[in-house]
Design a protein around this motif. Structure first.
Motif, PDB file in Angstrom:
ATOM      1  N   TRP A 170       0.854  -1.146   0.091  1.00 16.27           N
ATOM      2  CA  TRP A 170       0.030   0.004  -0.057  1.00 16.27           C
ATOM      3  C   TRP A 170       0.889   1.193  -0.076  1.00 16.27           C
ATOM      4  O   TRP A 170       0.629   2.370  -0.750  1.00 16.27           O
ATOM      5  CB  TRP A 170      -0.875  -0.227   1.306  1.00 16.27           C
ATOM      6  CG  TRP A 170      -1.704   1.085   1.066  1.00 16.27           C
ATOM      7  CD1 TRP A 170      -1.786   2.165   2.203  1.00 16.27           C
ATOM      8  CD2 TRP A 170      -2.983   1.539   0.378  1.00 16.27           C
ATOM      9  NE1 TRP A 170      -2.992   3.116   1.984  1.00 16.27           N
ATOM     10  CE2 TRP A 170      -3.611   2.806   0.859  1.00 16.27           C
ATOM     11  CE3 TRP A 170      -3.610   0.521  -0.578  1.00 16.27           C
ATOM     12  CZ2 TRP A 170      -4.684   3.133   0.259  1.00 16.27           C
ATOM     13  CZ3 TRP A 170      -4.761   1.315  -1.130  1.00 16.27           C
ATOM     14  CH2 TRP A 170      -5.125   2.438  -0.726  1.00 16.27           C
ATOM     15  N   GLN A 191      -9.250   0.269   2.897  1.00 18.72           N
ATOM     16  CA  GLN A 191      -8.125   1.071   2.511  1.00 18.72           C
ATOM     17  C   GLN A 191      -8.422   2.393   1.540  1.00 18.72           C
ATOM     18  O   GLN A 191      -8.345   3.419   1.401  1.00 18.72           O
ATOM     19  CB  GLN A 191      -6.944   0.349   2.210  1.00 18.72           C
ATOM     20  CG  GLN A 191      -6.134  -0.329   3.416  1.00 18.72           C
ATOM     21  CD  GLN A 191      -5.498   0.841   4.294  1.00 18.72           C
ATOM     22  OE1 GLN A 191      -5.503   2.173   3.923  1.00 18.72           O
ATOM     23  NE2 GLN A 191      -5.031   0.400   5.381  1.00 18.72           N
ATOM     24  N   ASN A 193     -11.011   4.848   2.899  1.00 21.09           N
ATOM     25  CA  ASN A 193     -10.411   5.745   3.706  1.00 21.09           C
ATOM     26  C   ASN A 193      -9.674   6.647   3.109  1.00 21.09           C
ATOM     27  O   ASN A 193      -9.325   7.800   3.320  1.00 21.09           O
ATOM     28  CB  ASN A 193      -9.678   4.969   4.761  1.00 21.09           C
ATOM     29  CG  ASN A 193      -8.822   6.008   5.742  1.00 21.09           C
ATOM     30  OD1 ASN A 193      -9.403   6.477   6.379  1.00 21.09           O
ATOM     31  ND2 ASN A 193      -7.418   5.798   5.769  1.00 21.09           N
ATOM     32  N   ARG A 194      -8.837   6.318   1.826  1.00 19.96           N
ATOM     33  CA  ARG A 194      -7.888   6.990   1.128  1.00 19.96           C
ATOM     34  C   ARG A 194      -8.614   8.117   0.382  1.00 19.96           C
ATOM     35  O   ARG A 194      -8.461   9.349   0.339  1.00 19.96           O
ATOM     36  CB  ARG A 194      -7.090   6.205   0.246  1.00 19.96           C
ATOM     37  CG  ARG A 194      -6.164   7.234  -0.517  1.00 19.96           C
ATOM     38  CD  ARG A 194      -4.825   7.168  -0.168  1.00 19.96           C
ATOM     39  NE  ARG A 194      -3.805   7.883  -0.804  1.00 19.96           N
ATOM     40  CZ  ARG A 194      -2.983   7.163  -1.799  1.00 19.96           C
ATOM     41  NH1 ARG A 194      -3.047   5.803  -1.950  1.00 19.96           N
ATOM     42  NH2 ARG A 194      -2.136   7.617  -2.465  1.00 19.96           N
TER      43      ARG A 194
END
Length: 183
Positions: A84, A119, A122-123
């Protein structure tokens, strides 16, 4: 790993850019299906994610994303933060290529899917102000579309559409919505 695939990995280090590219494409194509040699290269790929060579970081992140389906030990659950991190690389093209491939990790199973989707969400929700944040958001919406096309899970579509609705700029909201047209 057979000799042809080993030759592809060797050719990634060739001085000949065409040979490098062909090797890259051969590995990407091979890893779209399960392979029995994932762990023969796994640790080398993980280490390469922090290489000074941005091409290597990008390639290795893409390979690992594809190899997640060949990971019965679920190493990706532990190694995901390292993969990531490449999606935030200082080199925009490296970051984008990695981010554009990250959705493939979600094909490995429910735990991996939940991890990747969380993820991505959230990003999207927290990246405003990040360099090229609208491109990052576009790639996230495209990742969710790619995942949806592969697994046809309505919850993925709902998540993407909810993210698109959160976009305050009408221009970008329209751009992101085009990714989901005809679904």
């Amino acid at each position: 790993m057979d000799t042809a695939m080993q030759a592809n990995f060797d050719n990634l280090e060739s001085e000949d850019k065409n040979l490098q590219y062909q090797a890259f494409m051969n590995i990407i194509e091979a890893t779209k299906q399960e392979v029995d040699w994932a762990y023969e290269v796994w640790d080398v790929l993980i280490i390469g994610l922090t290489s000074p060579d941005n091409h290597k970081r990008s390639r290795y992140a893409q390979f690992l994303a594809n190899l997640a389906i060949s990971d019965p030990e679920k190493r990706m659950l532990t190694d995901f933060p390292t993969v990531w991190e490449v999606t935030k690389d200082k080199r925009t093209v490296t970051a984008r290529h990695s981010l554009q491939a990250i959705w493939r990790i979600a094909l490995a199973g429910k735990e991996q899917r939940d991890m990747v989707v969380n993820q991505l969400v959230n990003r999207f929700e927290t990246n405003e102000g990040e360099k090229n944040y609208t491109l990052v958001r576009f790639d996230i919406i495209q990742d969710l579309r790619n995942l949806y096309d592969e697994i046809q899970e309505a919850g993925i579509k709902r998540i993407a559409l909810d993210l698109i609705e959160k976009e305050a700029d009408a221009k970008y909201q329209k751009k992101y919505a085009k990714v989901w047209k005809n679904v």
